[in-house]
Structure formats: structure tokens, C-alpha cells
Enzyme design. Structure first.
Site, PDB file in Angstrom:
ATOM      1  N   HIS A  61      14.433  -9.989 -13.753  1.00  7.13           N
ATOM      2  CA  HIS A  61      14.050 -10.928 -12.700  1.00  7.13           C
ATOM      3  C   HIS A  61      15.269 -11.159 -11.814  1.00  7.13           C
ATOM      4  CE1 HIS A  61      15.842 -13.480 -15.794  1.00  7.13           C
ATOM      5  NE2 HIS A  61      15.971 -14.458 -14.907  1.00  7.13           N
ATOM      6  N   ASP A  65      22.196 -14.572 -12.408  1.00  2.00           N
ATOM      7  CA  ASP A  65      22.919 -14.169 -13.621  1.00  2.00           C
ATOM      8  C   ASP A  65      22.394 -12.880 -14.224  1.00  2.00           C
ATOM      9  OD1 ASP A  65      20.606 -15.716 -14.271  1.00  2.00           O
ATOM     10  OD2 ASP A  65      21.369 -16.086 -16.292  1.00  2.00           O
TER      11      ASP A  65
END
Length: 302
Positions: A61, A65
Site C-alpha cells: 500500500h 513507510d
């Protein structure tokens, strides 16, 4: 054999000890990277794997991060003379994200990049390996990935061969596709052995689709941002606890469980590991750059 390298085991923000999410799986010379948090290229540089051997990068996704390390990695490989093409795959929005990042920070990319957006059930095929996406639940477009080796070559069944009168040099004839007295290789072989598999979830709340994708897998690499004392916080942020990950591994009948994306609030992760191991014994909570070997004998840290 597959090698699994935990490049970054932290979640959300890096710490002095742990980098952001990235897990590499190596099969022969080929390396497949799952997620690419900021600093992943540096982690690869100090690891036993070479990013020049990357065949594909899979992004679960587009939270930073899990993605911010990709543009730098792509450009560094170009600066170091990469010419081999690269596959980049991820959820809806992946193509636009790659395009925008490379246009915003232009640099020479002297190799082909094929960007593929995968919904649940979508797959990418490589030599004797298929990587298939499955649905996860994280509040944004997100998928997990299952890397599955092909079935192995069927082995001779000695009892079947003896029943058909197959002996000696007959085996070589059958292996080359020939027949002996009307007998083919299929007539005297057992079923092919299922190849090794690794399931990587990325960030996700508990959901049936993860359990289904992980059913019977050799290794489940699952996020465990929180401990179970904070399961309400985990649910509010679309994450999982260590106990929930272990329950998924147990229900799915996995061979082993690796927990990553653990919060930096847990300076000592021993209680987190104990929580999971109380449910699913073969659980590992690795440090950055921990390397595992996966064979038909199971998973073991190197």
C-alpha cells in the site's frame, strides 16, 4: 530452498535499531522485494543480497513507510548501471505514484520498469514462481502477496515401475519423454511435490482473506504493530496484534510465523514474542537483517 531476509522490521517511523518495512525473498539468483520503506536500499547494501539481482518489487500500500524507499532505489540501480528490466507491482494508484515520483525527481533510469496494479487474485509470473495478490484491510487500497513456487518434478514410484516391468535404462527413456511397452512417465510417477510458499501481509487488520491466503503456507510474514493489551488501538488504526497474527497462523495451518512492523514503543520485544508463541509456537520476532533459510525441512534462522 528460499532465503528470507528481514531488511526492516519497524513500523511507521524508523528507530536507531530498526528500519522501515522491507522483506526480501531470494530464490536462486533472483530477489523479490516486499515493501520498500525509506532506507531500504541502504539495508540491501549492508546485507548479503544485491539489489542488482532484484526481479520485482511488490508494494502492499502507499503509506510512506512502505513506499518512500522505492524512488531512491530505482535511481540508485540506474546510477550503478543496471540494464535488466524490473517489475514493480502494487495496489490501485501504484502506477501514478511511480510516475509522479520519477517525474518530480528526474534521474537516469537506463532499464525498463513495468508497473502493474494488482487487485485481489491478480498475479505476476516469473520463472517457476508466481506472486499473487490478496485482499487486506487497512483503510486504504491495500493487498498482501503470496509467493508460490511451482510444483516440483514428479518422482518415480518404484512400486508402480516394478508393476509395469520398468527397470534399468527404461527410466532414462521415460524421462526423455519416450515410452517403454506403452508405459509413459506419468504411469510410473507419483504426484509432483508442491513448491515452497511465503505469504506477506503488509499492514492489515484481522480479516478472513489473510487467513485464506495463508492456508497451508510454509511461512507467514505478518505485521504485529501492537500487543493484545492494545487491540482496540490496533483495530482503530487497521492493524493487528501479535496474538491476532499468531491466531491467524494457527487457524491457517502455517509452517512458521515471522512478525514484523512491530511498534517502537516495545523496546523489549520479548513479551510480544511470548504473546504470539503462547498461541503459535513456531513464531519468530527478528531483528533487522535477520536471514532465514526455508526448505522442505522448515524455517530456520541462519
Amino acid at each position: 530452498m528460499l532465503e528470507i531476509l528481514c531488511l526492516g522490521t519497524g513500523g511507521s517511523v524508523p528507530s536507531r535499531d530498526r528500519a522501515l518495512p522491507a522483506v526480501a525473498v531470494k530464490r536462486g539468483p533472483d530477489v523479490f522485494l516486499f515493501d520498500c520503506g525509506e532506507g531500504t536500499q541502504r539495508q540491501l547494501m549492508v546485507s548479503p543480497f544485491s539489489f542488482m539481482h532484484l526481479r520485482a518489487v511488490f508494494i502492499t500500500h502507499l503509506h510512506g513507510d512502505h513506499f518512500y524507499g522505492l524512488p531512491g532505489l530505482l535511481q540508485t540501480m540506474g546510477l550503478m548501471g543496471r540494464t535488466a528490466p524490473l517489475t514493480v507491482a502494487g495496489p490501485a494508484g501504484m502506477a501514478a505514484a511511480v510516475k509522479a515520483s520519477l517525474e518530480t525527481c528526474p534521474g537516469e533510469i537506463p532499464y525498463g520498469i513495468s508497473v502493474t496494479e494488482l487487485g485481489p487474485g491478480g498475479s505476476v509470473r516469473f520463472n517457476e514462481v508466481t506472486v499473487t495478490a490478496f485482499a487486506t484491510v487497512h483503510g486504504v487500497p491495500s493487498v498482501g502477496f503470496c509467493l508460490q513456487e511451482d510444483y516440483g518434478r514428479p518422482a518415480f514410484d518404484r512400486e508402480k515401475a516394478a508393476a509395469h516391468g520398468i527397470t534399468g535404462r527404461d527410466f532414462a527413456v521415460l524421462e526423455q519423454g519416450g515410452e517403454v511397452n506403452g508405459v509413459t512417465l506419468a504411469d510410473v510417477s507419483g504426484p509432483g511435490r508442491k513448491g515452497l510458499s511465503v505469504v506477506y501481509t503488509g499492514d492489515t487488520a484481522v480479516c478472513d482473506s489473510v487467513c485464506k491466503a495463508a492456508e497451508g503456507t510454509d511461512v507467514l510474514v505478518h505485521e504485529a504493530t501492537y500487543m493484545d493489551t492494545e487491540k482496540e488501538l490496533a483495530a482503530a488504526h487497521w492493524h493487528s496484534t501479535a496474538k491476532q497474527a499468531a491466531e491467524t497462523a494457527k487457524k491457517a495451518g502455517c509452517g512458521a510465523l515471522i512478525l514484523v512492523h512491530t511498534s517502537n514503543r516495545y523496546k523489549d520485544r520479548t513479551p510480544l514474542a511470548a504473546e504470539a508463541q503462547a498461541v503459535f509456537r513456531k513464531t519468530f520476532v527478528p531483528d533487522d537483517l535477520t536471514l532465514f533459510n526455508l526448505s522442505r525441512n522448515g524455517l530456520r534462522p541462519v
